[in-house]
Design a protein around this motif. Structure first.
Motif, PDB file in Angstrom:
ATOM      1  N   GLY A  30      -4.005 -29.376 -22.950  1.00 28.48           N
ATOM      2  CA  GLY A  30      -3.614 -28.802 -24.236  1.00 28.48           C
ATOM      3  C   GLY A  30      -2.183 -28.316 -24.206  1.00 28.48           C
ATOM      4  N   LYS A  31      -1.615 -28.172 -25.395  1.00 26.87           N
ATOM      5  CA  LYS A  31      -0.291 -27.588 -25.607  1.00 26.87           C
ATOM      6  C   LYS A  31       0.802 -28.111 -24.680  1.00 26.87           C
ATOM      7  N   PRO A  32       0.980 -29.409 -24.569  1.00 27.72           N
ATOM      8  CA  PRO A  32       2.074 -29.891 -23.711  1.00 27.72           C
ATOM      9  C   PRO A  32       3.428 -29.502 -24.313  1.00 27.72           C
ATOM     10  N   HIS A  33       4.206 -28.726 -23.589  1.00 28.89           N
ATOM     11  CA  HIS A  33       5.497 -28.277 -24.117  1.00 28.89           C
ATOM     12  C   HIS A  33       6.450 -27.954 -22.980  1.00 28.89           C
ATOM     13  N   THR A  34       7.716 -27.908 -23.314  1.00 32.35           N
ATOM     14  CA  THR A  34       8.713 -27.448 -22.352  1.00 32.35           C
ATOM     15  C   THR A  34       9.097 -26.022 -22.724  1.00 32.35           C
ATOM     16  N   CYS A  35       9.627 -25.285 -21.736  1.00 29.17           N
ATOM     17  CA  CYS A  35      10.016 -23.897 -22.002  1.00 29.17           C
ATOM     18  C   CYS A  35      11.261 -23.549 -21.207  1.00 29.17           C
ATOM     19  N   SER A  36      12.204 -22.902 -21.864  1.00 32.72           N
ATOM     20  CA  SER A  36      13.452 -22.484 -21.212  1.00 32.72           C
ATOM     21  C   SER A  36      13.607 -20.971 -21.223  1.00 32.72           C
ATOM     22  N   CYS A  37      12.472 -20.233 -21.304  1.00 34.17           N
ATOM     23  CA  CYS A  37      12.597 -18.770 -21.316  1.00 34.17           C
ATOM     24  C   CYS A  37      13.033 -18.271 -19.939  1.00 34.17           C
ATOM     25  N   LYS A  38      13.522 -17.042 -19.905  1.00 32.49           N
ATOM     26  CA  LYS A  38      14.064 -16.501 -18.649  1.00 32.49           C
ATOM     27  C   LYS A  38      12.978 -16.371 -17.584  1.00 32.49           C
ATOM     28  N   LEU A  39      11.741 -16.045 -17.991  1.00 31.20           N
ATOM     29  CA  LEU A  39      10.644 -15.941 -17.012  1.00 31.20           C
ATOM     30  C   LEU A  39      10.417 -17.287 -16.330  1.00 31.20           C
ATOM     31  N   CYS A  40      10.374 -18.361 -17.116  1.00 33.16           N
ATOM     32  CA  CYS A  40      10.169 -19.697 -16.542  1.00 33.16           C
ATOM     33  C   CYS A  40      11.350 -20.089 -15.657  1.00 33.16           C
ATOM     34  N   GLN A  41      12.561 -19.740 -16.104  1.00 31.47           N
ATOM     35  CA  GLN A  41      13.735 -20.089 -15.302  1.00 31.47           C
ATOM     36  C   GLN A  41      13.705 -19.378 -13.954  1.00 31.47           C
ATOM     37  N   ARG A  42      13.407 -18.086 -13.965  1.00 34.84           N
ATOM     38  CA  ARG A  42      13.399 -17.347 -12.692  1.00 34.84           C
ATOM     39  C   ARG A  42      12.234 -17.774 -11.809  1.00 34.84           C
ATOM     40  N   HIS A  43      11.086 -18.032 -12.433  1.00 37.97           N
ATOM     41  CA  HIS A  43       9.907 -18.432 -11.664  1.00 37.97           C
ATOM     42  C   HIS A  43      10.116 -19.768 -10.957  1.00 37.97           C
ATOM     43  N   SER A  44      10.803 -20.689 -11.628  1.00 39.95           N
ATOM     44  CA  SER A  44      10.902 -22.051 -11.112  1.00 39.95           C
ATOM     45  C   SER A  44      12.244 -22.360 -10.457  1.00 39.95           C
ATOM     46  N   GLY A  45      13.280 -21.635 -10.859  1.00 41.36           N
ATOM     47  CA  GLY A  45      14.623 -22.013 -10.430  1.00 41.36           C
ATOM     48  C   GLY A  45      15.189 -23.146 -11.265  1.00 41.36           C
ATOM     49  N   GLY A  46      14.405 -23.681 -12.175  1.00 42.91           N
ATOM     50  CA  GLY A  46      14.870 -24.748 -13.059  1.00 42.91           C
ATOM     51  C   GLY A  46      15.288 -24.186 -14.405  1.00 42.91           C
ATOM     52  N   LEU A  47      16.108 -24.914 -15.143  1.00 43.86           N
ATOM     53  CA  LEU A  47      16.558 -24.454 -16.449  1.00 43.86           C
ATOM     54  C   LEU A  47      15.474 -24.594 -17.502  1.00 43.86           C
ATOM     55  N   THR A  48      14.610 -25.575 -17.313  1.00 44.49           N
ATOM     56  CA  THR A  48      13.519 -25.834 -18.248  1.00 44.49           C
ATOM     57  C   THR A  48      12.327 -26.327 -17.437  1.00 44.49           C
ATOM     58  N   VAL A  49      11.141 -25.904 -17.793  1.00 47.89           N
ATOM     59  CA  VAL A  49       9.950 -26.445 -17.146  1.00 47.89           C
ATOM     60  C   VAL A  49       9.029 -27.033 -18.205  1.00 47.89           C
TER      61      VAL A  49
END
Ligand SMILES: [Zn+2]
Ligand SMILES: [Zn+2]
Length: 138
Positions: A30-49
């Motif tokens: 469900g809900k396939p989406h990308t996210c560029s929020c700061k939490l996702c950036q810090r969690h992953s080290g990527g700009l978008t997940v």
């Protein structure tokens, strides 16, 4: 000549870099989406997940490490990662929803995994562009 075969939906499989954390998630996602929020950036080290979601009971942790380690990142969700290799796995919400990051999946071309929207687009650097597919017609 090929015989028509009843279409069986296989579970999605994936895991972390070292293999301690493995999962099997019952499709469809469900809900396939990308996210560029700061939490996702810090969690992953990527700009978008890229994310997909499953009801928690549709996800089985099948690797030798069992369920991933978690870090409480908000009042409704914990970020999940491998305690051995540190790989970002996803988020385990209180909802109960398990959200998994597409980069962990063994195969990422299934139609239910194609992101159709981009959350927190404004938090990405201006030079970073992310394409999403159009939502499938209902
Ligand atoms: Zn690992
Ligand atoms: Zn995010």
């Amino acid at each position: 000549m090929t015989r028509p075969v009843a279409k069986k939906i296989k579970p999605h499989k994936g895991g972390c870099l070292c293999g301690a954390i493995r999962f099997e998630a019952q499709a469809p996602a469900g809900k396939p989406h990308t996210c560029s929020c700061k939490l996702c950036q810090r969690h992953s080290g990527g700009l978008t997940v890229a994310w997909v979601e499953f009801p928690s009971d549709a996800v089985a942790w099948t690797g030798p490490g069992g369920a991933p380690s978690t870090y409480r990142s908000s009042d409704y969700s914990s970020r999940a990662f491998c305690g051995t290799c540190g790989s970002t796995i996803g988020a385990i919400d209180d909802a109960p929803v398990v959200a998994l990051m597409l980069g962990c999946f063994d195969k990422t071309n299934a139609v239910d995994l194609v992101p159709v929207s981009h959350s927190y687009r404004g938090s990405r650097p201006k030079w970073w562009h992310v394409e999403c597919a159009k939502p499938a017609a209902e």
